[in-house]
Design a protein around this motif. Structure first.
Motif, PDB file in Angstrom:
ATOM      1  N   PHE A 297      27.169 -19.489   7.717  1.00 15.67           N
ATOM      2  CA  PHE A 297      26.149 -20.235   8.460  1.00 15.67           C
ATOM      3  C   PHE A 297      24.747 -20.025   7.860  1.00 15.67           C
ATOM      4  O   PHE A 297      23.945 -20.946   7.806  1.00 15.67           O
ATOM      5  CB  PHE A 297      26.147 -19.843   9.948  1.00 15.67           C
TER       6      PHE A 297
ATOM      7  N   LEU B 154      24.527 -22.068   4.822  1.00 10.43           N
ATOM      8  CA  LEU B 154      24.447 -23.482   5.212  1.00 10.43           C
ATOM      9  C   LEU B 154      22.993 -23.915   5.385  1.00 10.43           C
ATOM     10  O   LEU B 154      22.613 -25.021   4.994  1.00 10.43           O
ATOM     11  CB  LEU B 154      25.200 -23.648   6.543  1.00 10.43           C
TER      12      LEU B 154
ATOM     13  N   LEU C  39      28.181 -32.418   8.153  1.00 11.06           N
ATOM     14  CA  LEU C  39      28.936 -31.281   8.705  1.00 11.06           C
ATOM     15  C   LEU C  39      30.189 -31.689   9.482  1.00 11.06           C
ATOM     16  O   LEU C  39      31.185 -30.986   9.472  1.00 11.06           O
ATOM     17  CB  LEU C  39      28.038 -30.428   9.611  1.00 11.06           C
ATOM     18  N   THR C  40      30.111 -32.830  10.164  1.00 11.57           N
ATOM     19  CA  THR C  40      31.273 -33.241  10.969  1.00 11.57           C
ATOM     20  C   THR C  40      32.451 -33.634  10.070  1.00 11.57           C
ATOM     21  O   THR C  40      33.578 -33.726  10.529  1.00 11.57           O
ATOM     22  CB  THR C  40      30.929 -34.422  11.894  1.00 11.57           C
TER      23      THR C  40
ATOM     24  N   PHE D 190      33.203 -26.200   7.727  1.00 16.20           N
ATOM     25  CA  PHE D 190      32.461 -26.049   8.978  1.00 16.20           C
ATOM     26  C   PHE D 190      33.409 -25.979  10.170  1.00 16.20           C
ATOM     27  O   PHE D 190      33.235 -25.148  11.069  1.00 16.20           O
ATOM     28  CB  PHE D 190      31.475 -27.206   9.158  1.00 16.20           C
TER      29      PHE D 190
ATOM     30  N   SER E 118      33.745 -22.712  12.488  1.00 18.36           N
ATOM     31  CA  SER E 118      33.352 -22.826  13.912  1.00 18.36           C
ATOM     32  C   SER E 118      34.504 -22.405  14.817  1.00 18.36           C
ATOM     33  O   SER E 118      34.306 -21.661  15.786  1.00 18.36           O
ATOM     34  CB  SER E 118      32.945 -24.259  14.248  1.00 18.36           C
TER      35      SER E 118
ATOM     36  N   PHE F  99      34.956 -18.734  14.679  1.00 16.11           N
ATOM     37  CA  PHE F  99      33.825 -18.074  15.355  1.00 16.11           C
ATOM     38  C   PHE F  99      34.052 -18.007  16.860  1.00 16.11           C
ATOM     39  O   PHE F  99      33.902 -16.943  17.485  1.00 16.11           O
ATOM     40  CB  PHE F  99      32.547 -18.854  15.025  1.00 16.11           C
ATOM     41  N   ILE F 100      34.454 -19.128  17.446  1.00 15.22           N
ATOM     42  CA  ILE F 100      34.706 -19.165  18.897  1.00 15.22           C
ATOM     43  C   ILE F 100      35.894 -18.267  19.233  1.00 15.22           C
ATOM     44  O   ILE F 100      35.856 -17.505  20.224  1.00 15.22           O
ATOM     45  CB  ILE F 100      34.943 -20.621  19.374  1.00 15.22           C
TER      46      ILE F 100
ATOM     47  N   LEU G 129      34.746 -14.489  19.019  1.00 14.73           N
ATOM     48  CA  LEU G 129      33.843 -14.044  20.081  1.00 14.73           C
ATOM     49  C   LEU G 129      34.483 -14.131  21.465  1.00 14.73           C
ATOM     50  O   LEU G 129      34.105 -13.404  22.378  1.00 14.73           O
ATOM     51  CB  LEU G 129      32.524 -14.828  20.034  1.00 14.73           C
ATOM     52  N   ALA G 130      35.478 -15.027  21.615  1.00 17.92           N
ATOM     53  CA  ALA G 130      36.183 -15.097  22.897  1.00 17.92           C
ATOM     54  C   ALA G 130      37.209 -13.966  23.015  1.00 17.92           C
ATOM     55  O   ALA G 130      37.553 -13.559  24.124  1.00 17.92           O
ATOM     56  CB  ALA G 130      36.875 -16.444  23.043  1.00 17.92           C
TER      57      ALA G 130
ATOM     58  N   LEU H  53      44.361 -12.602  32.533  1.00 11.49           N
ATOM     59  CA  LEU H  53      43.413 -13.722  32.590  1.00 11.49           C
ATOM     60  C   LEU H  53      42.597 -13.786  31.298  1.00 11.49           C
ATOM     61  O   LEU H  53      42.433 -14.847  30.700  1.00 11.49           O
ATOM     62  CB  LEU H  53      42.492 -13.553  33.806  1.00 11.49           C
ATOM     63  N   LEU H  54      42.106 -12.610  30.874  1.00  9.90           N
ATOM     64  CA  LEU H  54      41.342 -12.564  29.617  1.00  9.90           C
ATOM     65  C   LEU H  54      42.223 -12.940  28.431  1.00  9.90           C
ATOM     66  O   LEU H  54      41.771 -13.573  27.483  1.00  9.90           O
ATOM     67  CB  LEU H  54      40.734 -11.171  29.409  1.00  9.90           C
TER      68      LEU H  54
ATOM     69  N   PHE I 274      42.373 -16.572  28.064  1.00 10.25           N
ATOM     70  CA  PHE I 274      41.210 -17.112  27.343  1.00 10.25           C
ATOM     71  C   PHE I 274      41.368 -16.913  25.833  1.00 10.25           C
ATOM     72  O   PHE I 274      40.952 -17.756  25.036  1.00 10.25           O
ATOM     73  CB  PHE I 274      39.912 -16.442  27.826  1.00 10.25           C
TER      74      PHE I 274
END
Lengths: 241, 264
Positions: free
Chosen positions: A162, A165, A174-175, A180, A184, A187-188, A191-192, A213-214, A217
Motif C-alpha cells: 500500500f 502504491l 485499482l479496481t 490490489f 485487500s 488485509f481484511i 485483521l479480522a 462466534l469470533l 467472523f
C-alpha cells in the motif's frame, strides 16, 4: 444416544453459525475460476494448490470429527497439525506473490526475516507435537505463535504494497488490479482473524459461544479472501499487476 | 444467560464494526488513489501541452531563422550582384564598344555567379539533396564548398561504419553543421576547419572545430549580438528535438568547437 454422521456435521456447522458453508462454496468457486482462467504464470498454479489444500483441510477436519472423533490432546494435535501444514502452504503462496509485486528491497528483507521467524516457529511446533510429554496447552500456544508470525509477515507485505502504491506514479486502475484485490482481501482476513488468534485461549475459557462466534467472523473473512482472489483472477491482467 | 447474550451481542457489534472499518479503509484507499491519479493525469496533460508548445515555438523559431538566412543570402549576395549587373548594363555607352564589351562580359560573369549562388542556395535548402546522396556525401560536398573560396583549409574525417538514421534526424544534423559552417564563414576568420563524424555503437557524434577568433557567451550578450546567440541556441534546441545533445565550446582567440551527440 449416538449421533449420526449427518447430525455431527450439522452440529459442527451450527457452532460457527453455518459460516463454514460459504467458505467451502467460495473455495469451490475459486477452484472453478482458477481452472478456467489458468495462466502460464507460476502464481496461478500456486493459488490452485492453495485452494485445493484449503478444500482438503476443511474436508479432512470434518471427516475426522465425524468418523474418527478424537478428544483432548489428540484432537488438538490433529487439528493444529493440519492447520500448520495449511499455514505453511499459505505463507509460501502469498510470500511468492508479494515478492513479485513489492519493489522495495528493505520490505523484502523484512519479509525474509519474518519468514525465517515463521520457520523457527514451525520447527518448535513440530518439536512440541513429537514430544509426548508436551501438554495440550503448549501445543495450542505453539500453533498460535505460528499463525501470529504468519499474519504479521502478511501484514508487513500488505503495508509495503500500500505504501508503494502511493509513492509510485498512480497510473493503474485499482479496481482492475489483481494485486490490489488480493492484498485487500488478505488485509481484511488478517485483521479480522488476528484478535481471535491472540485472545483465543482466554476467550475459550471465558465463553465457548463467544469463541465460536469470533471463529465465524474468521470464516466470513476467509470467504471474502477467496472471493477477492477469484475477482483478481477474473481481471484480465497478469496477477502481479 | 442474558449476560452471555449481552456479551455475544457486543462481540457481534464490535466485530461487525471492525470489519466495516476495514472495508471503509479499503474504500478510502481506492478514493485517495483515484484522487491522486486525477491530479497526476492533469499534471501530465499540462507537461505534455507545455512540451508541445515548446516544440512548436522551437520549430517556428527555426523556421523564422531559416527565412532570415535565406533573406540575408539573397540580399547580401544575389541582390547585390544583380544590381551590379544592372548598373553595368545601364551605363553602356553607345560610342565606347570596348568598354561596353568589358561591361557586358563582367555582367555575364556576375549573372553566372548569381545563378550559381542561387542554385547553391536552392540545393542547400532542398532536403531532397540529402535524401538522394545521404548524410556523409552531402557533408563531404558542404566541406568542399567551404574550401572553394580559398579562405581556409577544410577537412572531413569519418570514423566507424556509417549507420542509416531516420531522414528527419539526418536533416537536422545537416542543418546544424551547415549553420556551424555559415558561422565560421561569417565570423570566425579561421585558417583550418575540421568536421569529424564518429559512428559509435549506440550513437553518432559530429564535431565541427575551427581555429578562428572564438567568442565568449558574455561577449555575445554585451554586443547585443542576439542573432548569433539565437543561432547557437537554436542549434541546441534542434538537437534536443532529436533526443541528442549539443555542446558548444569557445574561448576568444582559441577557436570554437561544436560537439553533437545523437542516438540512433
Amino acid at each position: 444416544m449416538q449421533q449420526s454422521a449427518w447430525e455431527i456435521f450439522l452440529n459442527t456447522l451450527e457452532k460457527t453459525f453455518y459460516t463454514q458453508l460459504p467458505v467451502i462454496l467460495a473455495c469451490f468457486f475459486l477452484l472453478y475460476i482458477l481452472i478456467h482462467h489458468l495462466r502460464k504464470e507460476k502464481l496461478s498454479y500456486l493459488f490452485l494448490i492453495y485452494t485445493i489444500s484449503c478444500i482438503l483441510l476443511f474436508m479432512g477436519i470434518n471427516i475426522q470429527s465425524i468418523f474418527f472423533p478424537a478428544t483432548g490432546k489428540a484432537n488438538t494435535v490433529i487439528g493444529e497439525t493440519a492447520n500448520t501444514f495449511f499455514a505453511i502452504i499459505e505463507l509460501f503462496v502469498f510470500i511468492a506473490f508479494f515478492l513479485q509485486i513489492i519493489e522495495s528491497r528493505t520490505s523484502k528483507k523484512f519479509l525474509f526475516l519474518f519468514s525465517g521467524g515463521f520457520v523457527v516457529a514451525i520447527i518448535l511446533f513440530f518439536a512440541k507435537v513429537l514430544n509426548v510429554s508436551t501438554s495440550r496447552d503448549d501445543i495450542m500456544q505453539a500453533s498460535i505463535a505460528v499463525n501470529i508470525l504468519e499474519f504479521l509477515t502478511f501484514l508487513i507485505a500488505i503495508l509495503s504494497y500500500f505504501i508503494e502504491l502511493f509513492t509510485k506514479p498512480p497510473t493503474q486502475n485499482l479496481t482492475k488490479s489483481p494485486a490490489f484485490w488480493i492484498s485487500s482481501g488478505l488485509f481484511i482476513y488478517i485483521l479480522a482473524s488476528l484478535p481471535l488468534l491472540i485472545f483465543s485461549e482466554y476467550i475459550w475459557v471465558e465463553s465457548k459461544k463467544s469463541y465460536f462466534l469470533l471463529f465465524s467472523f474468521h470464516y466470513a473473512s476467509l470467504t471474502l479472501l477467496f472471493l477477492t482472489i477469484a475477482k483478481a483472477f477474473l481481471c484480465r491482467k497478469p496477477i502481479t499487476t | 444467560m442474558p449476560e452471555t447474550n449481552n456479551n455475544l451481542t457486543q462481540i457481534v457489534l464490535a466485530t461487525t464494526f471492525v470489519i466495516l472499518l476495514l472495508a471503509g479503509f479499503i474504500l478510502s484507499i481506492l478514493f485517495l488513489y483515484r484522487k491522486k491519479q486525477i491530479a497526476y493525469l492533469k499534471e501530465l496533460e499540462c507537461i505534455k501541452s507545455e512540451y508541445e508548445k515548446t516544440i512548436l515555438n522551437t520549430q517556428l523559431e527555426i523556421q523564422e531563422q531559416t527565412f532570415q538566412n535565406i533573406s540575408r543570402e539573397i540580399h547580401d549576395h544575389i541582390c547585390l550582384n544583380l544590381t551590379l549587373a544592372k548598373l553595368n548594363l545601364v551605363t553602356l555607352k553607345p560610342d565606347d564598344w570596348q568598354q561596353n564589351i568589358d561591361r557586358i562580359n563582367s555582367s555575364i560573369d556576375i549573372l553566372s555567379t548569381s545563378i550559381y549562388e542561387l542554385s547553391d542556395l536552392s540545393h542547400s535548402m532542398n532536403p531532397e539533396f540529402l535524401e538522394n546522396f545521404g548524410l556523409i556525401k552531402t557533408l563531404e560536398m558542404e566541406t568542399e564548398k567551404l574550401k572553394k573560396p580559398g579562405l581556409f583549409n577544410a577537412s572531413f574525417l569519418l570514423t566507424g561504419n556509417s549507420v542509416f538514421m531516420d531522414s528527419h534526424k539526418e536533416l537536422v544534423i545537416f542543418r546544424i553543421i551547415q549553420e556551424a559552417f555559415n558561422n565560421i564563414l561569417k565570423h570566425a576568420s579561421a585558417k583550418n576547419v575540421i568536421l569529424r563524424l564518429y559512428y559509435n555503437e549506440n550513437h553518432m557524434e559530429a564535431i565541427v572545430q575551427d581555429d578562428g577568433t572564438g567568442f565568449s557567451f558574455d561577449q555575445l550578450n554585451d554586443n547585443g549580438n542576439l542573432k548569433h546567440q539565437s543561432g547557437l541556441v537554436n542549434m541546441k534546441k534542434r538537437t534536443k528535438l532529436i533526443n541528442g545533445s549539443c555542446k558548444i565550446n569557445s574561448e576568444p582567440g582559441k577557436g570554437t568547437s561544436i560537439h553533437l551527440s545523437i542516438p540512433y
